[in-house]
Design a protein around this motif. Sequence first.
Motif, mmCIF file in Angstrom:
data_model
loop_
_atom_site.group_PDB
_atom_site.id
_atom_site.type_symbol
_atom_site.label_atom_id
_atom_site.label_comp_id
_atom_site.label_asym_id
_atom_site.label_seq_id
_atom_site.Cartn_x
_atom_site.Cartn_y
_atom_site.Cartn_z
ATOM 1 N N ARG A 158 7.831 13.760 -11.718
ATOM 2 C CA ARG A 158 8.790 13.183 -10.780
ATOM 3 C C ARG A 158 8.237 11.962 -10.060
ATOM 4 O O ARG A 158 8.675 11.630 -8.972
ATOM 5 C CB ARG A 158 9.206 14.237 -9.746
ATOM 6 N N THR A 159 7.279 11.282 -10.670
ATOM 7 C CA THR A 159 6.714 10.092 -10.045
ATOM 8 C C THR A 159 7.780 9.005 -9.946
ATOM 9 O O THR A 159 8.351 8.597 -10.953
ATOM 10 C CB THR A 159 5.517 9.563 -10.850
ATOM 11 N N PRO A 160 8.060 8.492 -8.765
ATOM 12 C CA PRO A 160 9.104 7.472 -8.629
ATOM 13 C C PRO A 160 8.618 6.106 -9.094
ATOM 14 O O PRO A 160 7.416 5.835 -9.114
ATOM 15 C CB PRO A 160 9.384 7.468 -7.119
ATOM 16 N N PRO A 161 9.542 5.211 -9.462
ATOM 17 C CA PRO A 161 9.137 3.849 -9.812
ATOM 18 C C PRO A 161 8.741 3.074 -8.559
ATOM 19 O O PRO A 161 9.233 3.350 -7.461
ATOM 20 C CB PRO A 161 10.398 3.265 -10.467
ATOM 21 N N LEU B 135 -2.604 -0.605 -3.879
ATOM 22 C CA LEU B 135 -3.504 0.481 -3.525
ATOM 23 C C LEU B 135 -2.675 1.722 -3.224
ATOM 24 O O LEU B 135 -1.615 1.635 -2.599
ATOM 25 C CB LEU B 135 -4.331 0.111 -2.293
ATOM 26 N N VAL B 136 -3.166 2.878 -3.671
ATOM 27 C CA VAL B 136 -2.532 4.158 -3.372
ATOM 28 C C VAL B 136 -3.509 4.981 -2.537
ATOM 29 O O VAL B 136 -4.698 5.052 -2.848
ATOM 30 C CB VAL B 136 -2.160 4.926 -4.659
ATOM 31 N N VAL C 115 0.860 -1.177 0.000
ATOM 32 C CA VAL C 115 0.000 0.000 0.000
ATOM 33 C C VAL C 115 0.897 1.228 0.000
ATOM 34 O O VAL C 115 1.808 1.331 0.830
ATOM 35 C CB VAL C 115 -0.933 0.024 1.221
ATOM 36 N N ALA C 116 0.685 2.140 -0.939
ATOM 37 C CA ALA C 116 1.500 3.349 -1.024
ATOM 38 C C ALA C 116 0.725 4.520 -0.438
ATOM 39 O O ALA C 116 -0.428 4.762 -0.811
ATOM 40 C CB ALA C 116 1.882 3.638 -2.470
ATOM 41 N N LEU C 117 1.343 5.226 0.477
ATOM 42 C CA LEU C 117 0.757 6.425 1.065
ATOM 43 C C LEU C 117 1.475 7.643 0.501
ATOM 44 O O LEU C 117 2.691 7.771 0.639
ATOM 45 C CB LEU C 117 0.883 6.403 2.589
ATOM 46 N N VAL C 118 0.734 8.519 -0.163
ATOM 47 C CA VAL C 118 1.298 9.748 -0.718
ATOM 48 C C VAL C 118 0.892 10.887 0.212
ATOM 49 O O VAL C 118 -0.291 11.123 0.445
ATOM 50 C CB VAL C 118 0.774 10.002 -2.150
ATOM 51 N N CYS D 183 0.517 8.846 -9.229
ATOM 52 C CA CYS D 183 1.232 7.640 -8.812
ATOM 53 C C CYS D 183 0.399 6.394 -9.121
ATOM 54 O O CYS D 183 0.922 5.388 -9.624
ATOM 55 C CB CYS D 183 1.550 7.704 -7.320
ATOM 56 N N ALA D 184 -0.888 6.460 -8.836
ATOM 57 C CA ALA D 184 -1.760 5.309 -9.086
ATOM 58 C C ALA D 184 -1.795 4.954 -10.567
ATOM 59 O O ALA D 184 -1.764 3.782 -10.942
ATOM 60 C CB ALA D 184 -3.173 5.605 -8.572
#
Length: 231
Positions: free
Chosen positions: A63-66, A72-73, A24-27, A87-88
Amino acid sequence: MLLAGPPNRCPHPAPLAIARGGVVALVRGTDPISQEVECGLRTLAEGAGIDLLDVVPAPEFGRTPPARRVKLVVAATPAASFAAQRCAAAWNAPVILPGRINPDESLRLLLRPEPALTVEFGDGRTCTVVQAAYFTGSVHCATTSGAFTCEACELAISPIPGGMLTCVVSEDASPVRPLREPLKLHLPAPVLATVDGITDVFPAGTHRIDLARALYRIVLHTTAPKSGDLR
């Protein structure tokens, strides 16, 4: 509520279940609310065997990182919403944005597809336009087939289902038209560009704008269903 529970528990009837080992990615930003969200989400993720990818500060356009294995974002605050959606789109994962949930109602969710655009920069970088891009300066734009070409002093582009809506301001006219094929932009010099509400300098060069994969937002079932929603 979206995390898959232990085997001895019945998983919540959500449209998405993230198994152990998923990401799970938290932005987020560095503000206190974002830090509280990070702390709470990390506790939930660790309890469910989920890896938390903490993306801070929220990446700027281009600048979205890999990232890998993102299922889920999550946007911690409204200020991080556009960055989370970019990012999603890049990681091919659904996104959940801040909103109000009534704890007295059963939680029923939908995956809602929304159009987005991919920008491929001349240097090979890519990023996503979620809402709109507006360019001010000398822009030569043309579709890949050559069916549409124009010299513009202003250009606005928004994603629509199946393509993009363009508005070109030139000496001749200000045509508004939908395009169903990629659009190439040639900028002889850097121009000012406002992408999803943020203004910055767009580099000179030849860039390509195309329809991105569908961006899936997670929304409450209480909103009116639309064509394409997944329950």
